[in-house]
Design an enzyme around this catalytic site. Structure first.
Site, PDB file in Angstrom:
ATOM      1  N   THR A 125       0.856  -1.189   0.000  1.00 45.37           N
ATOM      2  CA  THR A 125       0.000   0.000   0.000  1.00 45.37           C
ATOM      3  C   THR A 125       0.900   1.250   0.000  1.00 45.37           C
ATOM      4  O   THR A 125       0.961   1.978   0.985  1.00 45.37           O
ATOM      5  CB  THR A 125      -0.907   0.009   1.251  1.00 45.37           C
ATOM      6  OG1 THR A 125      -0.095  -0.244   2.415  1.00 45.37           O
ATOM      7  CG2 THR A 125      -1.994  -1.031   1.181  1.00 45.37           C
ATOM      8  N   ARG A 154       7.295   4.987  32.746  1.00 55.25           N
ATOM      9  CA  ARG A 154       6.236   5.544  31.880  1.00 55.25           C
ATOM     10  C   ARG A 154       6.781   5.790  30.473  1.00 55.25           C
ATOM     11  O   ARG A 154       6.024   5.856  29.519  1.00 55.25           O
ATOM     12  CB  ARG A 154       5.719   6.868  32.466  1.00 55.25           C
ATOM     13  CG  ARG A 154       5.018   6.693  33.786  1.00 55.25           C
ATOM     14  CD  ARG A 154       4.818   8.028  34.461  1.00 55.25           C
ATOM     15  NE  ARG A 154       6.102   8.713  34.655  1.00 55.25           N
ATOM     16  CZ  ARG A 154       6.199   9.964  35.106  1.00 55.25           C
ATOM     17  NH1 ARG A 154       5.127  10.657  35.375  1.00 55.25           N
ATOM     18  NH2 ARG A 154       7.390  10.507  35.270  1.00 55.25           N
ATOM     19  N   VAL A 161      20.869   8.055  12.131  1.00 53.62           N
ATOM     20  CA  VAL A 161      20.851   8.939  10.954  1.00 53.62           C
ATOM     21  C   VAL A 161      19.437   9.141  10.436  1.00 53.62           C
ATOM     22  O   VAL A 161      19.236   9.825   9.428  1.00 53.62           O
ATOM     23  CB  VAL A 161      21.701   8.358   9.800  1.00 53.62           C
ATOM     24  CG1 VAL A 161      23.148   8.760   9.934  1.00 53.62           C
ATOM     25  CG2 VAL A 161      21.536   6.861   9.670  1.00 53.62           C
ATOM     26  N   CYS A 190       7.592   1.499   5.889  1.00 53.10           N
ATOM     27  CA  CYS A 190       6.302   1.838   6.504  1.00 53.10           C
ATOM     28  C   CYS A 190       6.228   3.110   7.329  1.00 53.10           C
ATOM     29  O   CYS A 190       5.218   3.798   7.273  1.00 53.10           O
ATOM     30  CB  CYS A 190       5.830   0.652   7.326  1.00 53.10           C
ATOM     31  SG  CYS A 190       5.474  -0.763   6.267  1.00 53.10           S
TER      32      CYS A 190
HETATM   33  P1  NAD Z   1       5.850  -5.946  -0.260  1.00 49.30           P
HETATM   34  O1  NAD Z   1       5.904  -4.875  -1.271  1.00 49.30           O
HETATM   35  O2  NAD Z   1       7.094  -6.564   0.256  1.00 49.30           O
HETATM   36  O3  NAD Z   1       4.923  -7.123  -0.749  1.00 49.30           O
HETATM   37  C1  NAD Z   1       3.627  -6.913  -1.249  1.00 49.30           C
HETATM   38  C2  NAD Z   1       3.432  -7.895  -2.374  1.00 49.30           C
HETATM   39  O4  NAD Z   1       2.080  -7.826  -2.822  1.00 49.30           O
HETATM   40  C3  NAD Z   1       4.313  -7.602  -3.569  1.00 49.30           C
HETATM   41  O5  NAD Z   1       5.110  -8.720  -3.832  1.00 49.30           O
HETATM   42  C4  NAD Z   1       3.315  -7.356  -4.680  1.00 49.30           C
HETATM   43  O6  NAD Z   1       3.818  -7.867  -5.897  1.00 49.30           O
HETATM   44  C5  NAD Z   1       2.105  -8.129  -4.185  1.00 49.30           C
HETATM   45  N1  NAD Z   1       0.840  -7.732  -4.815  1.00 49.30           N
HETATM   46  C6  NAD Z   1       0.424  -6.495  -5.142  1.00 49.30           C
HETATM   47  N2  NAD Z   1      -0.806  -6.560  -5.717  1.00 49.30           N
HETATM   48  C7  NAD Z   1      -1.163  -7.855  -5.772  1.00 49.30           C
HETATM   49  C8  NAD Z   1      -2.312  -8.561  -6.251  1.00 49.30           C
HETATM   50  N3  NAD Z   1      -3.363  -7.941  -6.783  1.00 49.30           N
HETATM   51  N4  NAD Z   1      -2.327  -9.908  -6.138  1.00 49.30           N
HETATM   52  C9  NAD Z   1      -1.274 -10.545  -5.588  1.00 49.30           C
HETATM   53  N5  NAD Z   1      -0.169  -9.943  -5.100  1.00 49.30           N
HETATM   54  C10 NAD Z   1      -0.113  -8.610  -5.192  1.00 49.30           C
HETATM   55  O7  NAD Z   1       5.039  -5.334   0.933  1.00 49.30           O
HETATM   56  P2  NAD Z   1       5.134  -5.766   2.443  1.00 49.30           P
HETATM   57  O8  NAD Z   1       6.321  -5.122   3.052  1.00 49.30           O
HETATM   58  O9  NAD Z   1       4.936  -7.234   2.538  1.00 49.30           O
HETATM   59  O10 NAD Z   1       3.865  -5.007   3.000  1.00 49.30           O
HETATM   60  C11 NAD Z   1       2.542  -5.428   2.690  1.00 49.30           C
HETATM   61  C12 NAD Z   1       1.594  -4.637   3.560  1.00 49.30           C
HETATM   62  O11 NAD Z   1       1.860  -4.929   4.937  1.00 49.30           O
HETATM   63  C13 NAD Z   1       1.737  -3.122   3.430  1.00 49.30           C
HETATM   64  O12 NAD Z   1       0.463  -2.540   3.552  1.00 49.30           O
HETATM   65  C14 NAD Z   1       2.617  -2.740   4.602  1.00 49.30           C
HETATM   66  O13 NAD Z   1       2.353  -1.422   5.032  1.00 49.30           O
HETATM   67  C15 NAD Z   1       2.181  -3.736   5.646  1.00 49.30           C
HETATM   68  N6  NAD Z   1       3.221  -4.069   6.644  1.00 49.30           N
HETATM   69  C16 NAD Z   1       4.511  -4.268   6.270  1.00 49.30           C
HETATM   70  C17 NAD Z   1       5.458  -4.630   7.217  1.00 49.30           C
HETATM   71  C18 NAD Z   1       6.919  -4.854   6.871  1.00 49.30           C
HETATM   72  O14 NAD Z   1       7.683  -5.082   7.780  1.00 49.30           O
HETATM   73  N7  NAD Z   1       7.323  -4.783   5.630  1.00 49.30           N
HETATM   74  C19 NAD Z   1       5.067  -4.824   8.545  1.00 49.30           C
HETATM   75  C20 NAD Z   1       3.735  -4.638   8.877  1.00 49.30           C
HETATM   76  C21 NAD Z   1       2.812  -4.262   7.910  1.00 49.30           C
HETATM   77  C1  UGA Z   2       8.261  -1.062  11.885  1.00 45.99           C
HETATM   78  C2  UGA Z   2       7.583  -1.355  13.226  1.00 45.99           C
HETATM   79  O1  UGA Z   2       8.578  -1.523  14.241  1.00 45.99           O
HETATM   80  C3  UGA Z   2       6.724  -2.616  13.133  1.00 45.99           C
HETATM   81  O2  UGA Z   2       6.022  -2.821  14.348  1.00 45.99           O
HETATM   82  C4  UGA Z   2       5.720  -2.441  11.996  1.00 45.99           C
HETATM   83  O3  UGA Z   2       4.939  -3.620  11.858  1.00 45.99           O
HETATM   84  C5  UGA Z   2       6.468  -2.177  10.714  1.00 45.99           C
HETATM   85  O4  UGA Z   2       7.272  -0.977  10.869  1.00 45.99           O
HETATM   86  C6  UGA Z   2       5.562  -1.907   9.553  1.00 45.99           C
HETATM   87  O5  UGA Z   2       4.424  -1.532   9.720  1.00 45.99           O
HETATM   88  O6  UGA Z   2       6.109  -2.066   8.473  1.00 45.99           O
HETATM   89  P1  UGA Z   2      10.409  -1.973  10.613  1.00 45.99           P
HETATM   90  O7  UGA Z   2      10.231  -0.754   9.779  1.00 45.99           O
HETATM   91  O8  UGA Z   2      10.567  -3.271   9.940  1.00 45.99           O
HETATM   92  O9  UGA Z   2       9.152  -2.123  11.615  1.00 45.99           O
HETATM   93  O10 UGA Z   2      11.680  -1.781  11.566  1.00 45.99           O
HETATM   94  P2  UGA Z   2      11.951  -0.950  12.909  1.00 45.99           P
HETATM   95  O11 UGA Z   2      12.720  -1.802  13.812  1.00 45.99           O
HETATM   96  O12 UGA Z   2      10.738  -0.328  13.431  1.00 45.99           O
HETATM   97  O13 UGA Z   2      12.939   0.188  12.391  1.00 45.99           O
HETATM   98  C7  UGA Z   2      12.485   1.231  11.546  1.00 45.99           C
HETATM   99  C8  UGA Z   2      13.582   2.250  11.374  1.00 45.99           C
HETATM  100  O14 UGA Z   2      13.793   2.982  12.587  1.00 45.99           O
HETATM  101  C9  UGA Z   2      14.943   1.630  11.030  1.00 45.99           C
HETATM  102  O15 UGA Z   2      15.595   2.429  10.082  1.00 45.99           O
HETATM  103  C10 UGA Z   2      15.687   1.644  12.344  1.00 45.99           C
HETATM  104  O16 UGA Z   2      17.063   1.651  12.205  1.00 45.99           O
HETATM  105  C11 UGA Z   2      15.172   2.936  12.946  1.00 45.99           C
HETATM  106  N1  UGA Z   2      15.266   3.002  14.410  1.00 45.99           N
HETATM  107  C12 UGA Z   2      14.600   2.116  15.172  1.00 45.99           C
HETATM  108  C13 UGA Z   2      16.015   4.006  14.999  1.00 45.99           C
HETATM  109  O17 UGA Z   2      16.622   4.837  14.310  1.00 45.99           O
HETATM  110  N2  UGA Z   2      16.088   4.070  16.356  1.00 45.99           N
HETATM  111  C14 UGA Z   2      15.421   3.192  17.159  1.00 45.99           C
HETATM  112  O18 UGA Z   2      15.526   3.314  18.410  1.00 45.99           O
HETATM  113  C15 UGA Z   2      14.672   2.189  16.546  1.00 45.99           C
END
Ligand code: NAD
Ligand code: UGA
Length: 495
Positions: free
Chosen positions: A113, A282, A292, A298
C-alpha cells in the site's frame, strides 16, 4: 471505548481449515517487491497450526519457484528453517491463484500500500490500487463464503470499500465477512515477533456475523498466542491502531534525534540521556536509539497517510503535528551530512567516503527508504567518491535505489562516483572517512580490525558513527577522529 473483552472471541464460529494469502509477489512492475509480510506470517501460521493448510499465491512462476527453492526471495533470520519445516506439508506456494481462493475459508490480503505518486493526495495518501485489485479478484473467483482479512496497512475505513467491492461483484449467495488484522512484525525480527507477538489485533463489525468471523481468525492464532494477547475490537479502531502504532514509534525516534542535535551542541551524550529517560517506566527504553534517521517501507508512508487522513478530516493542526515527525527525520539526515562536510574541512570534492551499510536496518536486505540512499545523494552532490559495502543488499538493488528518478538521472555518472565493494576493509582502503549508515554487527569494533582499517586510510582518518555502535574512546586511541550522532568529540568535551 476499551477493547472488547477477549471472551468475545469465544462466540460460535466456523473453524478455519484453509487459508490463502495474496501478496507474495504478483505485480511485476518493480523488481524490489517481495512480500515481506505475507511469506513470514504464513510460514509461522502453518508452522504453529498443523491442521490448517496455508497457500501463498502469486502469478509469477519465477517468484513461486524462488519460494519453493533453497534461496528464498527475502532475507529474514529464522525464515528458512520455518519455511523448510512446513513447505509441502501444510504450506504451499502456488501460481494457481483462483484455485487457492476457491478452496480457502479465509483469505489474507497482504499486498503493498505505497504512498501515491500522482493524482489527488500525491506524496501523502496510500495507493489502494493493489488492495482493490486483489479484492476484485476475490469477488470474481469466490464460489463459497469467505472471510477476507485486511492484513495490509490501510487508511481508516478501507474495510468499508472492500466490503462494497465484494458485495457488488460477488456471485449471488456468496457471503463475505471483512476483518482487519494489521501486522506488527518488524523486519529483521519478523519470525521472533510472529512467534511471540505483543498482541494480535482483530477488528470486526460489531454484529453476530462479524464477531463469529473474528472468532474464526482468533482461533487460528490461539494455536500459539496466549488468548489474552488476541484482542478484538471494532474494525475502524483496528485500522487506526496500526497507523497509530507506527506513528508513535517513529515519533520517539524523531524525538530522540531532535535531542541528539541539542546533545551535539552542548556536550551532553544522547546515549546517556536516552538511558536516563528510558528508566522511567512511563517512558521505557525501546525506540530511543538516536540514528541517521528512520527508514523502512512503513514509518514514513504510514505517517504521511495519517497526515492525509487528518487533512481530509479538516484537522490541519493534527496533520501538522504528525508531518513534523517526518520533517525531523529529513532534517536529521541533512544535519548529519553537514557535520561530515564541516569536519572534512568544508569540502568533500574528490574525497573517498567509505559507506558502511545500505539496508534500512541490520538483519534485512530491505533498502526501502533507507537513510543511506539520501546520504549518498547528498555526498554525491558534494562531489565525493563513494565506496559502499553492505553484507546483505544485492548489488542490483543498490544501483536501482541510487539511480531512482529524482535521486540521480545519469547512471554512467553514478558509476563513476560510486563503487560497491565486497568487504568493509576494501571500502575503507584509501578513504578519508567511514560513514556508518546501518548498525550491522559486523561493523562493531569487536568484529572489525579498525587498526588495520586505520593504517589503510588517508589521514586524518574520520569515522562518522550514524548508529552509535562504536566505542568512541577505543577508536580515538587508534588515531581516528570519531564523530558520533548525539555526541561531541571526546577531546572537545571539556573545552
Ligand atoms: P511488499 O511490497 O514486500 O509485498 C507486497 C506484495 O504484494 C508484492 O510482492 C506485490 O507484488 C504483491 N501484490 C500487489 N498486488 C497484488 C495482487 N493484486 N495480487 C497478488 N499480489 C499482489 O510489501 P510488504 O512489506 O509485505 O507489506 C505489505 C503490507 O503490509 C503493506 O500494507 C505494509 O504497510 C504492511 N506491513 C509491512 C510490514 C513490513 O515489515 N514490511 C510490517 C507490517 C505491515
Ligand atoms: C516497523 C515497526 O517496528 C513494526 O512494528 C511495523 O509492523 C512495521 O514498521 C511496519 O508496519 O512495516 P520496521 O520498519 O521493519 O518495523 O523496523 P523498525 O525496527 O521499526 O525500524 C524502523 C527504522 O527505525 C529503522 O531504520 C531503524 O534503524 C530505525 N530506528 C529504530 C532508529 O533509528 N532508532 C530506534 O531506536 C529504533
Amino acid at each position: 471505548m476499551a477493547a472488547r473483552p477477549v471472551e468475545a472471541i469465544d462466540v460460535p464460529h466456523k473453524e478455519v481449515t484453509k487459508i490463502c494469502c495474496i501478496g507474495a509477489g504478483y505485480v511485476e512492475l518493480f523488481i524490489d517487491l517481495f512480500g515481506a509480510v505475507c511469506g513470514p506470517t504464513c510460514a509461522v501460521i502453518a508452522c504453529k497450526s498443523p491442521k490448517v493448510q496455508v497457500t501463498i499465491v502469486d502469478l509469477n512462476q519465477a517468484r513461486i519457484d524462488a519460494w519453493n527453492s533453497d534461496n528464498l526471495p527475502i532475507y529474514e533470520p529464522g525464515l528458512d528453517e520455518v519455511v523448510k519445516s512446513v513447505r509441502g506439508k501444510n504450506l504451499f506456494f502456488s501460481t494457481d491463484v483462483d484455485k487457492a481462493i476457491k478452496e480457502a475459508d479465509l483469505i489474507f490480503v497482504s499486498v503493498n500500500t505505497p504512498t501515491k505518486k500522482t493524482g489527488v493526495g500525491k506524496g501523502y495518501a496510500a495507493d489502494l490500487g493493489y488492495v482493490e485489485s486483489a479484492t476484485r479478484h476475490i469477488a470474481k473467483v469466490a464460489e463459497s463464503d469467505k472471510i477476507v482479512v485486511e492484513k495490509s496497512t490501510v487508511p481508516c475505513r478501507t474495510a468499508s470499500s472492500m466490503r462494497k467491492i465484494l458485495e457488488s461483484n460477488g456471485k449471488p449467495g456468496v457471503r463475505f465477512d471483512i476483518l482487519s488484522n494489521p501486522e506488527f512484525l518488524a523486519e529483521g525480527t519478523a519470525i521472533k515477533d510472529l512467534f511471540a507477538p505483543d498482541r494480535v489485533l482483530i477488528g470486526s463489525l460489531d454484529t453476530t456475523e462479524g464477531m463469529a468471523a473474528a472468532a474464526s481468525l482468533a482461533h487460528v492464532y490461539a494455536n500459539w498466542v496466549p488468548k489474552e494477547r488476541v484482542i478484538t475490537m471494532r474494525v475502524w479502531s483496528s485500522e487506526l491502531s496500526k497507523l497509530a502504532a507506527n506513528a508513535l514509534l517513529a515519533q520517539r525516534i524523531s524525538s530522540i534525534n531532535a535531542l541528539s542535535a541539542i546533545c551535539e551542541a552542548t556536550g551532553a551524550d544522547v546515549d546517556e540521556v536516552s538511558y536516563a529517560v528510558g528508566l522511567d517506566s512511563r517512558i521505557g527504553p525501546k525506540f530511543l536509539k538516536a540514528s541517521v534517521g528512520f527508514g523502512g517501507s512503513c514509518f514514513q508512508k504510514d505517517i504521511l497517510n495519517l497526515v492525509y487522513l487528518s487533512e481530509s478530516l479538516h484537522l490541519p493542526d493534527v496533520a501538522a503535528y504528525w508531518r513534523q515527525v517526518v520533517e525531523m527525520n529529513e532534517s536529521q539526515k541533512r544535519r548529519f551530512t553537514q557535520r561530515v562536510i564541516s569536519s572534512l574541512f568544508n569540502t568533500l570534492t574528490g574525497k573517498r567516503l567509505a559507506v558502511f551499510g545500505f539496508a534500512f536496518k541490520k538483519d534485512t536486505g530491505d533498502t526501502r527508504e533507507s537513510a543511506a540512499i539520501t546520504l549518498i545523494k547528498y555526498f554525491r552532490q558534494e562531489q565525493a567518491k563513494i565506496a559502499l559495502y553492505d553484507p546483505k543488499v544485492e548489488e542490483a538493488q543498490i544501483w536501482m535505489d541510487l539511480a531512482e528518478p529524482g535521486v540521480v538521472d545519469d547512471v554512467t555518472a553514478l558509476k563513476k562516483q560510486v563503487t560497491i565493494t565486497s568487504s568493509a576493509y576494501e571500502a575503507a582502503k584509501g578513504a578519508d572517512a567511514i560513514i556508518i549508515c546501518t548498525e550491522w554487527d559486523e561493523f562493531k569494533d569487536s568484529n572489525l580490525d579498525y587498526e588495520k582499517i586505520y593504517a589503510d586510510m588517508n589521514k586524518p582518518a574520520f569515522i562518522f558513527d550514524g548508529r552509535l555502535i562504536l566505542n568512541q574512546k577505543k577508536l580515538e586511541k587508534i588515531g581516528f577522529k570519531v564523530e558520533c550522532i548525539g555526541k561531541s568529540r571526546l577531546e572537545e568535551t571539556f573545552q
